[in-house]
Each structure stands twice: as structure tokens, then as C-alpha cells.
Design a protein around this motif. Structure first.
Motif, short mmCIF file in Angstrom:
data_model
loop_
_atom_site.label_atom_id
_atom_site.label_comp_id
_atom_site.label_asym_id
_atom_site.label_seq_id
_atom_site.Cartn_x
_atom_site.Cartn_y
_atom_site.Cartn_z
N PRO A 44 0.89 -1.21 0.03
CA PRO A 44 0.11 -0.16 -0.01
C PRO A 44 0.81 1.20 0.17
O PRO A 44 2.05 1.38 0.66
CB PRO A 44 -0.81 -0.14 1.30
CG PRO A 44 -0.68 -1.67 1.81
CD PRO A 44 0.49 -2.13 1.15
N GLY A 45 0.31 2.39 -0.58
CA GLY A 45 0.94 3.43 -0.62
C GLY A 45 1.85 4.01 -1.63
O GLY A 45 2.28 5.00 -1.86
N GLY A 46 1.87 2.92 -2.45
CA GLY A 46 2.84 3.16 -3.94
C GLY A 46 2.12 3.68 -4.97
O GLY A 46 0.88 3.76 -4.96
N GLY A 47 2.66 3.66 -6.05
CA GLY A 47 2.07 4.19 -7.35
C GLY A 47 1.17 3.43 -7.88
O GLY A 47 -0.09 3.99 -8.20
N LEU A 73 -1.62 -7.59 -2.99
CA LEU A 73 -0.88 -8.92 -3.10
C LEU A 73 0.68 -8.41 -3.31
O LEU A 73 1.09 -8.85 -4.38
CB LEU A 73 -1.70 -9.87 -3.96
CG LEU A 73 -0.78 -11.36 -3.86
CD1 LEU A 73 -1.24 -12.02 -2.54
CD2 LEU A 73 -1.58 -12.08 -5.09
N PRO A 74 1.40 -8.07 -2.54
CA PRO A 74 2.80 -7.70 -2.78
C PRO A 74 3.75 -9.06 -2.88
O PRO A 74 3.53 -10.10 -2.32
CB PRO A 74 3.14 -7.12 -1.66
CG PRO A 74 2.36 -7.40 -0.36
CD PRO A 74 0.99 -7.86 -0.95
N ASP A 192 9.73 -3.05 -2.38
CA ASP A 192 8.73 -3.41 -3.12
C ASP A 192 7.56 -2.28 -3.20
O ASP A 192 6.58 -2.48 -2.42
CB ASP A 192 8.06 -4.79 -2.33
CG ASP A 192 7.23 -5.45 -3.25
OD1 ASP A 192 6.97 -5.04 -4.47
OD2 ASP A 192 6.71 -6.60 -2.65
N GLY A 193 7.78 -1.44 -4.04
CA GLY A 193 6.88 -0.15 -4.11
C GLY A 193 7.40 1.12 -3.48
O GLY A 193 7.96 1.04 -2.37
N GLY A 194 6.71 2.16 -3.93
CA GLY A 194 6.96 3.39 -3.24
C GLY A 194 6.85 3.51 -2.15
O GLY A 194 7.36 4.32 -1.25
N GLY A 195 5.78 3.00 -1.30
CA GLY A 195 5.33 2.95 0.07
C GLY A 195 6.54 2.45 1.02
O GLY A 195 6.77 3.19 1.94
N GLY A 214 3.67 11.33 -8.74
CA GLY A 214 2.55 10.95 -8.46
C GLY A 214 2.26 10.38 -6.94
O GLY A 214 1.54 10.63 -5.98
N GLU A 215 3.57 9.57 -6.68
CA GLU A 215 3.53 8.79 -5.24
C GLU A 215 3.81 9.77 -4.06
O GLU A 215 3.31 9.35 -3.03
CB GLU A 215 4.49 7.66 -5.19
CG GLU A 215 4.30 6.83 -6.39
CD GLU A 215 5.21 5.48 -6.31
OE1 GLU A 215 5.09 4.56 -5.78
OE2 GLU A 215 6.36 5.57 -7.00
#
Length: 255
Positions: A44-47, A73-74, A192-195, A214-215
Motif C-alpha cells: 500500500p501507498g505506492g504508485g 498482494l505484494p 517493493d513499491g514506493g510505499g 504522483g506517489e
């Protein structure tokens, strides 16, 4: 214009086209698609997460769908989610929000599931990356960062919200090559993502981060993050930072 407002408009238009084409329902006929689930293949929290949740709201606001569920589902740079999507072949109500990062992860992780096993529905956005540091960082402009990076590449770790081969990896590698740094000497730290990346930038656990604008727009406008440069062809409204080319670095990159 705020990125979120622009994104909402773009997503609303494309979601209507995509879902009407795929399901034969839309706001014009008075029917609302139900049971749609949007899978986000990272944290959660990424682009991807922001785009997926904006997509869901846009579809509901446009009256073409109701009760759209977004879930995360990371894992493995998005390929865990890709495997789930491919495994549900024929399920027309499960879609996955993804971007260039998953393309790189398929290669890096030698994923048994391929993007050719899926059906693309719509391209929603294209955005530049940003080179960003925390408000407490010693770097106040891109030239300071590049000077330290060139002097000792391994001692200046860069974080990105994608696996090697994804956009947040490709952008700093292109910058490194353009300024005379051997890409193999770059200390790239994947998240694993911008979050997940955000916490390490704010905590100064890495020298700088690379992610989609945008993130992090809210944190930038709140003064928690400082943008040193944007990778696209022009400056970004409400972001006080030059393009790489304005800073004398011959790189132009969008995700």
C-alpha cells in the motif's frame, strides 16, 4: 493542477472505455458492473496502489461500476500478483494494476508467469520519475549529489520502488551512465513499491530515492521531501525542481 485530479480524469475516461468494451455494460445502458476486484501487486501507498484506488473511485463516480474492491498482494516485484492473475484465467472480474516495474521483475525474478499470458485493457497514465531526498538531507541540488556519487558510487546508495529492470532502477542507471559512472558500480537498493521506499528516504537510510512524482506529491508539498530533479522533458507544476537536461544531464525518462 494536482496530479491526483488529473489522474482521476484520465482514469475515469479510460476505465469507462475499457470496461464497456470488455463487459458490454456502461453508464449509458443504466447497468453497473459489480464484483470487480483490482489487485495491486505491491505494498500500500505506492504508485500502483494510488492509481488502482483512483481507478476504483473513478469507475464508481462515473456510474459504470459499484463496490469495486482494491486489494494488495505484494511480493517479488509484482510477479506474485502476476502469478495470481494468470492462475485465474477466465475470471473477467479480476484485473491487476501494473506498470513498467513488473516488466523488469518478470525478467529479474525469472517468473514462470509472463505478461503475454494476460490481456491488457487500458494504459492509464505516463509520468516522469523524480530524484528525491528527505528535508534533512545535506543535498540541496542535483549537482552536489552527482559530485559525491561520482567520487564514490558505492557509498551513495540509491533506492527505488522497483526490481532491477523496472523504472526506478532504469532511471538512476541512465543518469549514472550520462555522468560517467559505471552502472555496475551503482549501489541500488530495491524496495517493493514506493510505499516501502518512502520510509527509507524519510529516515535517510539511503542517499536518495527515485520514484514516480504522483506517489510523493503530498509529502513534497508538505516539505517532508526535497526534489532535486525530474526525469521528464519538462518541469512539473507545483514541484520546484529542474529537469535533468536543465541540470546538464542528458537524460529524459518517463514511466
Amino acid at each position: 493542477m494536482r496530479t491526483s485530479k488529473l489522474l482521476t480524469g484520465v482514469v475515469a475516461a479510460l476505465a469507462a472505455i475499457a470496461l464497456t468494451a470488455c463487459n458490454g455494460t456502461g453508464s449509458g445502458g443504466g447497468d453497473k458492473l459489480t464484483g470487480v476486484r483490482i489487485m495491486v501487486p505491491n505494498s500500500p501507498g505506492g504508485g500502483y496502489d494510488i492509481t488502482a484506488r483512483t481507478s476504483a473511485k473513478a469507475m464508481e463516480d462515473a456510474g459504470i461500476a459499484r463496490s469495486v474492491e482494491v486489494f494488495n498482494l505484494p511480493g517479488a516485484g509484482g510477479t506474485v500478483g502476476l502469478g495470481r492473475l494468470v492462475g485465474e484465467n477466465g475470471n473477467g472480474k479480476l484485473v491487476m494494476q501494473m506498470g513498467l516495474g513488473v516488466v523488469g521483475s518478470v525478467y529479474t525474478n525469472k517468473s514462470p508467469s509472463k505478461l503475454t499470458d494476460t490481456t491488457p485493457i487500458a494504459k492509464l497514465i505516463e509520468e516522469p520519475d523524480i530524484i528525491v531526498v528527505s528535508k534533512n538531507s545535506k543535498y540541496t541540488d542535483i549537482k552536489q549529489l552527482i559530485a559525491d556519487w561520482k567520487a564514490n558510487p558505492g557509498a551513495v546508495p540509491v533506492g527505488g520502488g522497483s526490481s532491477p529492470g523496472g523504472p526506478d532502477h532504469l532511471a538512476p542507471m541512465l543518469v549514472a551512465k550520462a555522468v560517467g559512472i559505471e552502472p555496475k558500480s551503482v549501489n541500488y537498493v530495491p524496495f517493493d513499491g514506493g510505499g516501502e521506499l518512502l520510509a527509507s528516504i524519510l529516515g535517510d537510510k539511503i542517499a536518495f530515492g527515485v520514484s514516480g512524482v504522483g506517489e510523493y506529491l503530498d509529502q513534497i508539498q508538505a516539505g517532508e521531501l526535497r526534489v532535486l530533479a525530474v526525469t521528464g522533458p519538462k518541469r512539473i507544476t507545483d514541484v520546484n525542481a529542474p529537469t535533468l537536461k536543465e541540470a546538464g544531464i542528458n537524460v529524459e525518462f518517463t514511466n
